[in-house]
Write an enzyme that holds these catalytic residues in place. Sequence first.
Site, PDB file in Angstrom:
ATOM      1  N   GLU A  33       0.820  -1.208   0.000  1.00  0.00           N
ATOM      2  CA  GLU A  33       0.000   0.000   0.000  1.00  0.00           C
ATOM      3  C   GLU A  33       0.855   1.260   0.000  1.00  0.00           C
ATOM      4  O   GLU A  33       0.552   2.237  -0.692  1.00  0.00           O
ATOM      5  CB  GLU A  33      -0.943   0.001   1.203  1.00  0.00           C
ATOM      6  N   TYR A 113      -7.223   5.983   4.444  1.00  0.00           N
ATOM      7  CA  TYR A 113      -7.247   4.958   3.406  1.00  0.00           C
ATOM      8  C   TYR A 113      -6.404   3.745   3.799  1.00  0.00           C
ATOM      9  O   TYR A 113      -6.857   2.602   3.714  1.00  0.00           O
ATOM     10  CB  TYR A 113      -6.754   5.508   2.062  1.00  0.00           C
ATOM     11  N   ASP A 133      -9.871   4.832  -2.651  1.00  0.00           N
ATOM     12  CA  ASP A 133      -8.749   5.524  -3.280  1.00  0.00           C
ATOM     13  C   ASP A 133      -9.262   6.258  -4.513  1.00  0.00           C
ATOM     14  O   ASP A 133     -10.479   6.363  -4.741  1.00  0.00           O
ATOM     15  CB  ASP A 133      -7.640   4.532  -3.628  1.00  0.00           C
ATOM     16  N   CYS A 186     -12.053   2.134 -16.451  1.00  0.00           N
ATOM     17  CA  CYS A 186     -12.622   3.457 -16.193  1.00  0.00           C
ATOM     18  C   CYS A 186     -11.483   4.447 -15.936  1.00  0.00           C
ATOM     19  O   CYS A 186     -11.316   4.985 -14.840  1.00  0.00           O
ATOM     20  CB  CYS A 186     -13.565   3.388 -14.997  1.00  0.00           C
ATOM     21  N   CYS A 193     -15.299   2.585 -22.102  1.00  0.00           N
ATOM     22  CA  CYS A 193     -16.664   2.260 -21.685  1.00  0.00           C
ATOM     23  C   CYS A 193     -17.177   0.974 -22.320  1.00  0.00           C
ATOM     24  O   CYS A 193     -17.965   0.241 -21.715  1.00  0.00           O
ATOM     25  CB  CYS A 193     -17.595   3.426 -21.998  1.00  0.00           C
ATOM     26  N   CYS A 196     -16.400  -1.976 -20.092  1.00  0.00           N
ATOM     27  CA  CYS A 196     -16.730  -1.857 -18.674  1.00  0.00           C
ATOM     28  C   CYS A 196     -17.964  -2.675 -18.309  1.00  0.00           C
ATOM     29  O   CYS A 196     -19.002  -2.581 -18.990  1.00  0.00           O
ATOM     30  CB  CYS A 196     -16.967  -0.396 -18.318  1.00  0.00           C
ATOM     31  N   CYS A 202     -24.366   2.661 -16.261  1.00  0.00           N
ATOM     32  CA  CYS A 202     -23.526   3.756 -15.777  1.00  0.00           C
ATOM     33  C   CYS A 202     -24.200   5.101 -16.008  1.00  0.00           C
ATOM     34  O   CYS A 202     -24.660   5.406 -17.109  1.00  0.00           O
ATOM     35  CB  CYS A 202     -22.169   3.730 -16.494  1.00  0.00           C
TER      36      CYS A 202
END
Length: 292
Positions: A33, A113, A133, A186, A193, A196, A202
């Site tokens: 992370e 986070y 995030d 995305c 798109c 996706c 969406c």
Amino acid sequence: MWSDALPSWYAEKGRHHLPWRQTRDPWAVLVSEVMLQQTSVARVLPRWRRFLARWPVAQSCAASPLEDVLREWDGLGYPRRARALHATAREVAARGWPPDEAGLRDLPGIGEYTARALLLFAFDDEGAALPRDVNLGRVAARAALGQETHQATASQLDTALVDARPGSMTKRDYAYALFDIGATVCLARRPRCSECPAASWCASRERLRGVHPESPPRRQSAYAGSLRQLRGAVLRAMLGDDPPADVEALRRRVSDVPAAARPDALGSALAGLRRDGLIGGDQPATQSPSIG
């Protein structure tokens, strides 16, 4: 619901190969992370493996000098992350891992986070809040709210994420799936798109058709020619096998960095590195009265 197709898409196209997803070890998860903050997955993969081969547990990192950790970090950027990681290793070695978000956020360099990522990805805490995030935020803003991330509030994004989780997905897999959509489909400037799984429902599908999304306000200046670049070069020189003996030698060592030509830039870089605890005040290059 825009997320209905997420489980099957993630099962087929998720980035299951990422090694930090195959462990519940909190130290390994934390290292990933911290490395992944503003650094690409491709760059992190070999460095994460090398770092953990050298320091497989927090205790081994805690027992090493900060200078060794900073040298190992070279090339990943933002060395303050390495300093905070080393400080956290010392805290964990002394007292163990805190059991909740508040305790984790008390560790050096760990914010909301990262604390939530540890709870979910290392400790399997299904009651933990989703670690939102930039990728999770962007997917939620576009798919659920029909906006770009900077146009929505944190509360709106968190609510949209909670409401959309498919009942068949653990919170851990749901977060990883959204990471993957945001990182591979995305995209910020050129969303794919047609690829996706959320496209049919969406809220931004028509808005994004054939256009590039509005860019958020720029938060950070370019790296090339910046004081950050000079700081990195100075730190690299100070940690090398043959560190410069005085400030003039240091100035020559970093002369290829454009920012070094600016008046007072070298002095500012040294002062910032000292302030951040990345170099000590007893080093020759920081003592010269001619700094700047």
